[in-house]
Design an enzyme around this catalytic site. Sequence first.
Site, mmCIF file in Angstrom:
data_model
loop_
_atom_site.group_PDB
_atom_site.id
_atom_site.type_symbol
_atom_site.label_atom_id
_atom_site.label_comp_id
_atom_site.label_asym_id
_atom_site.label_seq_id
_atom_site.Cartn_x
_atom_site.Cartn_y
_atom_site.Cartn_z
ATOM 1 N N ARG A 1 -11.775 -10.736 -11.841
ATOM 2 C CA ARG A 1 -11.829 -9.748 -10.764
ATOM 3 C C ARG A 1 -13.261 -9.362 -10.387
ATOM 4 O O ARG A 1 -13.611 -9.270 -9.211
ATOM 5 C CB ARG A 1 -11.040 -8.489 -11.161
ATOM 6 C CG ARG A 1 -10.830 -7.525 -9.985
ATOM 7 C CD ARG A 1 -10.041 -6.280 -10.364
ATOM 8 N NE ARG A 1 -8.790 -6.567 -11.042
ATOM 9 C CZ ARG A 1 -7.695 -7.074 -10.459
ATOM 10 N NH1 ARG A 1 -7.693 -7.335 -9.182
ATOM 11 N NH2 ARG A 1 -6.607 -7.295 -11.165
ATOM 12 N N ASN B 1 -6.444 1.480 3.007
ATOM 13 C CA ASN B 1 -5.287 0.631 2.704
ATOM 14 C C ASN B 1 -4.065 1.210 3.395
ATOM 15 O O ASN B 1 -3.998 2.411 3.671
ATOM 16 C CB ASN B 1 -5.034 0.596 1.192
ATOM 17 C CG ASN B 1 -3.870 -0.305 0.823
ATOM 18 O OD1 ASN B 1 -3.723 -1.403 1.366
ATOM 19 N ND2 ASN B 1 -3.030 0.147 -0.086
ATOM 20 N N HIS C 1 0.195 1.357 2.927
ATOM 21 C CA HIS C 1 1.258 1.131 1.942
ATOM 22 C C HIS C 1 2.594 1.536 2.557
ATOM 23 O O HIS C 1 2.682 2.590 3.199
ATOM 24 C CB HIS C 1 0.967 1.936 0.676
ATOM 25 C CG HIS C 1 1.979 1.698 -0.396
ATOM 26 N ND1 HIS C 1 1.990 0.546 -1.149
ATOM 27 C CD2 HIS C 1 3.033 2.433 -0.814
ATOM 28 C CE1 HIS C 1 3.013 0.586 -1.983
ATOM 29 N NE2 HIS C 1 3.664 1.721 -1.808
ATOM 30 N N ASP D 1 -9.318 3.995 -3.893
ATOM 31 C CA ASP D 1 -10.168 4.133 -5.075
ATOM 32 C C ASP D 1 -9.790 2.998 -6.021
ATOM 33 O O ASP D 1 -9.080 2.075 -5.624
ATOM 34 C CB ASP D 1 -10.033 5.529 -5.705
ATOM 35 C CG ASP D 1 -8.606 5.843 -6.109
ATOM 36 O OD1 ASP D 1 -7.817 4.893 -6.283
ATOM 37 O OD2 ASP D 1 -8.279 7.036 -6.260
ATOM 38 N N GLU E 1 3.779 1.442 10.660
ATOM 39 C CA GLU E 1 2.513 0.980 10.055
ATOM 40 C C GLU E 1 1.545 0.548 11.151
ATOM 41 O O GLU E 1 0.363 0.895 11.144
ATOM 42 C CB GLU E 1 2.762 -0.214 9.120
ATOM 43 C CG GLU E 1 3.552 0.112 7.874
ATOM 44 C CD GLU E 1 3.598 -1.077 6.919
ATOM 45 O OE1 GLU E 1 2.618 -1.816 6.794
ATOM 46 O OE2 GLU E 1 4.663 -1.262 6.277
HETATM 47 C C1 GRF Z 1 2.774 -4.168 4.771
HETATM 48 O O1 GRF Z 1 4.068 -3.689 4.562
HETATM 49 C C2 GRF Z 1 1.751 -3.260 4.138
HETATM 50 O O2 GRF Z 1 2.126 -1.919 4.154
HETATM 51 C C3 GRF Z 1 1.700 -3.759 2.724
HETATM 52 O O3 GRF Z 1 1.838 -5.158 2.822
HETATM 53 C C4 GRF Z 1 2.525 -5.480 4.033
HETATM 54 C C5 GRF Z 1 1.604 -6.396 4.796
HETATM 55 O O4 GRF Z 1 2.197 -6.871 5.975
HETATM 56 N N1 GRF Z 1 0.482 -3.337 2.071
HETATM 57 P P1 GRF Z 1 1.290 -7.646 7.022
HETATM 58 O O5 GRF Z 1 0.622 -8.790 6.257
HETATM 59 O O6 GRF Z 1 0.307 -6.690 7.595
HETATM 60 O O7 GRF Z 1 2.250 -8.164 8.054
#
Ligand code: GRF
Length: 200
Positions: A64, A106, A108, A140, A173
Amino acid sequence: MKRLGILLSGRGSNFEAIADTVAAGKIAAEIAIVVANRPEARGLEVARLRGLPAVCIPSKGLDRTIYDGMLVEELKKHAVDLVCLAGYMRLLSAGFIREFPGRVLNIHPSLLPSFPGLDAQHQALEHGVKVTGCTVHFVDEYLDAGPIIVQAAVPVLDGDTVETLSGRILSEEHRIYSEAIRMVLSGTLRIEGRRVLGGH
Ligand code: GRF
C-alpha cells in the site's frame, strides 16, 4: 481553475456525472487526470472516449505504501488540487492523506455511519432499514469515516432488490457528488470536530 484528480476502480458512473457537470461549466474546475488501479476498469475507457487524460496504475500485488507513493507522484505531476474517489476500491494510507490534507473526497452508497464497507446496499436491505441513501465525505485513513459534506436519503421499498435500491441511490450519488465538489471548491466550508459547516 481548480484541478480534479479522479481515482476509480470500475464502472465510473460517478466520474461521468462529475465530468458532465464540469463540461456544462457548472463546476469551476477541470479534470486533470483519471487514475484507475485496475486495467479492466470501464471508467478508463469512458475517460479516453471523452478525451480526458487517463492512466492505469495497476495496484495488484503492490504494498500500500509503495502504491500510494506512485499515486501521489501521478497526481502531483498533474498539479491536482482536489482528489475525488469515485468507486475506488482501496483504502488510502495515512501518508497519501497527508499529501492532500482536507482535499480528498469519497462517495459511499449509504447514510454513514450506517453500513460502511462493501455491499452497503445489501447491508441496508438485510438490516431492514426504511431509508438509506448516500454520503460524500472527506477521507481520512479509516474506512468511510471522515467528516460528512453532503448526504441524500432514498426510501427502501417493499419490492426492492439490491439492483433496484442501488439504482435509486446511484441517481442521488450522481447529483450530490458534484454538489459536494462545488461546496469544497467554494472555499466556504469549515470543519468543527466532525461537523462540516458553511455549505448552505
Ligand atoms: C458507487 O456506488 C459508489 O458510491 C461506491 O462505488 C460505486 C461506484 O460506482 N463507492 P461508479 O464506478 O461510480 O459507477
